[in-house]
Scaffold this motif. Structure first.
Motif, PDB file in Angstrom:
ATOM      1  N   ASP A   1       0.826  -1.206   0.000  1.00 39.48           N
ATOM      2  CA  ASP A   1       0.000   0.000   0.000  1.00 39.48           C
ATOM      3  C   ASP A   1       0.863   1.261   0.000  1.00 39.48           C
ATOM      4  O   ASP A   1       0.564   2.223  -0.709  1.00 39.48           O
ATOM      5  CB  ASP A   1      -0.941   0.007   1.203  1.00 39.48           C
ATOM      6  CG  ASP A   1      -1.989  -1.089   1.135  1.00 39.48           C
ATOM      7  OD1 ASP A   1      -2.485  -1.381   0.027  1.00 39.48           O
ATOM      8  OD2 ASP A   1      -2.303  -1.670   2.192  1.00 39.48           O
TER       9      ASP A   1
ATOM     10  N   LEU B   1      -7.270  11.217   9.392  1.00 39.09           N
ATOM     11  CA  LEU B   1      -8.058  10.189   8.711  1.00 39.09           C
ATOM     12  C   LEU B   1      -8.804   9.313   9.715  1.00 39.09           C
ATOM     13  O   LEU B   1      -9.973   8.969   9.502  1.00 39.09           O
ATOM     14  CB  LEU B   1      -7.159   9.326   7.822  1.00 39.09           C
ATOM     15  CG  LEU B   1      -6.656  10.008   6.554  1.00 39.09           C
ATOM     16  CD1 LEU B   1      -5.508   9.222   5.942  1.00 39.09           C
ATOM     17  CD2 LEU B   1      -7.786  10.195   5.551  1.00 39.09           C
TER      18      LEU B   1
ATOM     19  N   ASN C   1     -11.901  11.022  10.863  1.00 37.73           N
ATOM     20  CA  ASN C   1     -12.756  11.494   9.761  1.00 37.73           C
ATOM     21  C   ASN C   1     -12.642  12.993   9.478  1.00 37.73           C
ATOM     22  O   ASN C   1     -13.619  13.635   9.124  1.00 37.73           O
ATOM     23  CB  ASN C   1     -14.222  11.117  10.022  1.00 37.73           C
ATOM     24  CG  ASN C   1     -14.429   9.638   9.954  1.00 37.73           C
ATOM     25  OD1 ASN C   1     -13.899   8.970   9.070  1.00 37.73           O
ATOM     26  ND2 ASN C   1     -15.174   9.098  10.909  1.00 37.73           N
TER      27      ASN C   1
ATOM     28  N   ILE D   1      -6.083   5.681  -0.626  1.00 39.96           N
ATOM     29  CA  ILE D   1      -6.465   5.611   0.786  1.00 39.96           C
ATOM     30  C   ILE D   1      -7.941   5.258   0.916  1.00 39.96           C
ATOM     31  O   ILE D   1      -8.323   4.389   1.715  1.00 39.96           O
ATOM     32  CB  ILE D   1      -6.139   6.943   1.499  1.00 39.96           C
ATOM     33  CG1 ILE D   1      -4.619   7.107   1.630  1.00 39.96           C
ATOM     34  CG2 ILE D   1      -6.811   7.005   2.871  1.00 39.96           C
ATOM     35  CD1 ILE D   1      -4.165   8.482   2.119  1.00 39.96           C
ATOM     36  N   LYS D   2      -8.786   5.905   0.119  1.00 40.04           N
ATOM     37  CA  LYS D   2     -10.232   5.626   0.170  1.00 40.04           C
ATOM     38  C   LYS D   2     -10.557   4.233  -0.343  1.00 40.04           C
ATOM     39  O   LYS D   2     -11.308   3.490   0.290  1.00 40.04           O
ATOM     40  CB  LYS D   2     -11.001   6.675  -0.650  1.00 40.04           C
ATOM     41  CG  LYS D   2     -11.108   8.009   0.031  1.00 40.04           C
ATOM     42  CD  LYS D   2     -11.912   8.968  -0.826  1.00 40.04           C
ATOM     43  CE  LYS D   2     -12.032  10.317  -0.177  1.00 40.04           C
ATOM     44  NZ  LYS D   2     -12.763  11.273  -1.015  1.00 40.04           N
ATOM     45  N   GLU D   3     -10.012   3.870  -1.520  1.00 39.93           N
ATOM     46  CA  GLU D   3     -10.311   2.570  -2.120  1.00 39.93           C
ATOM     47  C   GLU D   3      -9.931   1.407  -1.212  1.00 39.93           C
ATOM     48  O   GLU D   3     -10.643   0.422  -1.098  1.00 39.93           O
ATOM     49  CB  GLU D   3      -9.565   2.410  -3.449  1.00 39.93           C
ATOM     50  CG  GLU D   3     -10.125   3.196  -4.601  1.00 39.93           C
ATOM     51  CD  GLU D   3      -9.207   3.154  -5.818  1.00 39.93           C
ATOM     52  OE1 GLU D   3      -8.229   2.379  -5.843  1.00 39.93           O
ATOM     53  OE2 GLU D   3      -9.473   3.936  -6.758  1.00 39.93           O
ATOM     54  N   ARG D   4      -8.760   1.533  -0.577  1.00 41.45           N
ATOM     55  CA  ARG D   4      -8.243   0.440   0.249  1.00 41.45           C
ATOM     56  C   ARG D   4      -8.601   0.577   1.729  1.00 41.45           C
ATOM     57  O   ARG D   4      -8.200  -0.245   2.546  1.00 41.45           O
ATOM     58  CB  ARG D   4      -6.716   0.330   0.074  1.00 41.45           C
ATOM     59  CG  ARG D   4      -6.347   0.040  -1.377  1.00 41.45           C
ATOM     60  CD  ARG D   4      -4.864  -0.118  -1.541  1.00 41.45           C
ATOM     61  NE  ARG D   4      -4.537  -0.294  -2.956  1.00 41.45           N
ATOM     62  CZ  ARG D   4      -3.344  -0.654  -3.398  1.00 41.45           C
ATOM     63  NH1 ARG D   4      -2.356  -0.892  -2.551  1.00 41.45           N
ATOM     64  NH2 ARG D   4      -3.128  -0.770  -4.698  1.00 41.45           N
ATOM     65  N   ARG D   5      -9.313   1.651   2.034  1.00 45.67           N
ATOM     66  CA  ARG D   5      -9.770   1.916   3.414  1.00 45.67           C
ATOM     67  C   ARG D   5      -8.593   1.915   4.396  1.00 45.67           C
ATOM     68  O   ARG D   5      -8.630   1.264   5.435  1.00 45.67           O
ATOM     69  CB  ARG D   5     -10.837   0.916   3.800  1.00 45.67           C
ATOM     70  CG  ARG D   5     -12.021   0.925   2.834  1.00 45.67           C
ATOM     71  CD  ARG D   5     -13.040  -0.071   3.223  1.00 45.67           C
ATOM     72  NE  ARG D   5     -13.612   0.386   4.507  1.00 45.67           N
ATOM     73  CZ  ARG D   5     -14.891   0.477   4.754  1.00 45.67           C
ATOM     74  NH1 ARG D   5     -15.749   0.110   3.851  1.00 45.67           N
ATOM     75  NH2 ARG D   5     -15.316   0.898   5.914  1.00 45.67           N
ATOM     76  N   LEU D   6      -7.561   2.653   4.013  1.00 43.46           N
ATOM     77  CA  LEU D   6      -6.356   2.743   4.840  1.00 43.46           C
ATOM     78  C   LEU D   6      -6.539   3.763   5.949  1.00 43.46           C
ATOM     79  O   LEU D   6      -7.254   4.748   5.784  1.00 43.46           O
ATOM     80  CB  LEU D   6      -5.153   3.111   3.973  1.00 43.46           C
ATOM     81  CG  LEU D   6      -4.875   2.200   2.767  1.00 43.46           C
ATOM     82  CD1 LEU D   6      -3.719   2.749   1.951  1.00 43.46           C
ATOM     83  CD2 LEU D   6      -4.577   0.793   3.238  1.00 43.46           C
ATOM     84  N   TYR D   7      -5.914   3.529   7.060  1.00 41.58           N
ATOM     85  CA  TYR D   7      -5.858   4.441   8.212  1.00 41.58           C
ATOM     86  C   TYR D   7      -7.214   4.663   8.875  1.00 41.58           C
ATOM     87  O   TYR D   7      -7.406   5.659   9.546  1.00 41.58           O
ATOM     88  CB  TYR D   7      -5.236   5.789   7.810  1.00 41.58           C
ATOM     89  CG  TYR D   7      -3.924   5.647   7.106  1.00 41.58           C
ATOM     90  CD1 TYR D   7      -2.800   5.194   7.785  1.00 41.58           C
ATOM     91  CD2 TYR D   7      -3.805   5.952   5.746  1.00 41.58           C
ATOM     92  CE1 TYR D   7      -1.583   5.050   7.133  1.00 41.58           C
ATOM     93  CE2 TYR D   7      -2.594   5.820   5.091  1.00 41.58           C
ATOM     94  CZ  TYR D   7      -1.490   5.365   5.787  1.00 41.58           C
ATOM     95  OH  TYR D   7      -0.287   5.234   5.138  1.00 41.58           O
ATOM     96  N   GLU D   8      -8.139   3.753   8.714  1.00 40.26           N
ATOM     97  CA  GLU D   8      -9.443   3.921   9.373  1.00 40.26           C
ATOM     98  C   GLU D   8      -9.359   3.485  10.818  1.00 40.26           C
ATOM     99  O   GLU D   8      -8.633   2.595  11.180  1.00 40.26           O
ATOM    100  CB  GLU D   8     -10.519   3.117   8.646  1.00 40.26           C
ATOM    101  CG  GLU D   8     -10.843   3.711   7.305  1.00 40.26           C
ATOM    102  CD  GLU D   8     -11.971   2.993   6.587  1.00 40.26           C
ATOM    103  OE1 GLU D   8     -12.464   1.966   7.094  1.00 40.26           O
ATOM    104  OE2 GLU D   8     -12.368   3.472   5.530  1.00 40.26           O
TER     105      GLU D   8
END
Length: 187
Positions: free
Chosen positions: A54, A162, A165, A180-187
């Motif tokens: 990533d 991130l 939010n 970042i959004k597609e892979r839902r990183l750092y949630e």
């Protein structure tokens, strides 16, 4: 002889500060290229927050539209702790006809005396310190100091924003934000 800037880091995630520093050093030192070197495991930090694949994808996205910037995976390929002495030695063996300029931030200039084999290290490449407010940049080692852009942005701050939010779309390149959004990183 081609002049190559080296910018290492975890790039977790890469942000506009990384790109602005690379751009500024490139221009001020009349370099031919700047190579971004993501670390597998930096000796002075905890492990990265996201998978290596990533971080590589985000870094590729961050630099893909700029011919001056390249991705060098030498530390990822080697794995383990990423000591600069090992990286520079390997790069010089691999590319004996290149001249290297190792780019570090103001915080690392002051930390330089603690680097592994620093006396040998400064013989292998010209170190370039990017000035920032609140740092004296005092070092007994030969470091070329340049004025960098005054961008107070860090990967830590971006990860924290991130996770809560908060927006970061002006802190990271748009293509990095997509990953970042597609892979839902750092949630």
């Amino acid at each position: 002889m081609k002049r190559i800037g080296l910018l290492g880091g975890t790039f977790d995630p890469p942000h506009i500060g990384h790109l602005a520093i690379a751009d500024e050093v490139y221009k001020q030192l009349a370099l031919d290229e700047v190579w971004f070197i993501p670390s597998a495991s930096p000796p002075h930090k905890p492990a990265a927050h996201v998978a290596t694949k990533d971080r590589i994808a985000m870094l590729e996205a961050a630099i893909d539209c700029d011919d001056r910037f390249k991705l060098e995976l030498i530390e990822i390929e080697r794995q383990g702790k990423s000591y600069t002495i090992d990286t520079l030695t390997a790069l010089i063996e691999r590319y004996p006809n290149l001249s290297f300029y190792f780019i570090i931030g103001a915080d690392m200039v002051e930390y330089l005396p603690k680097w592994n084999q620093v006396d040998n290290l400064v013989q292998l490449a010209q170190f370039v310190g990017v000035k920032r407010p609140d740092y004296q940049l005092l070092t007994p080692y030969p470091v070329t100091l340049i004025n960098g852009p005054s961008l107070d942005v860090s990967s830590t701050e971006i990860r924290e924003r991130l996770a809560s939010n908060q927006p970061v779309h002006y802190l990271v390149p748009p293509k990095v934000m997509e990953i970042i959004k597609e892979r839902r990183l750092y949630e």
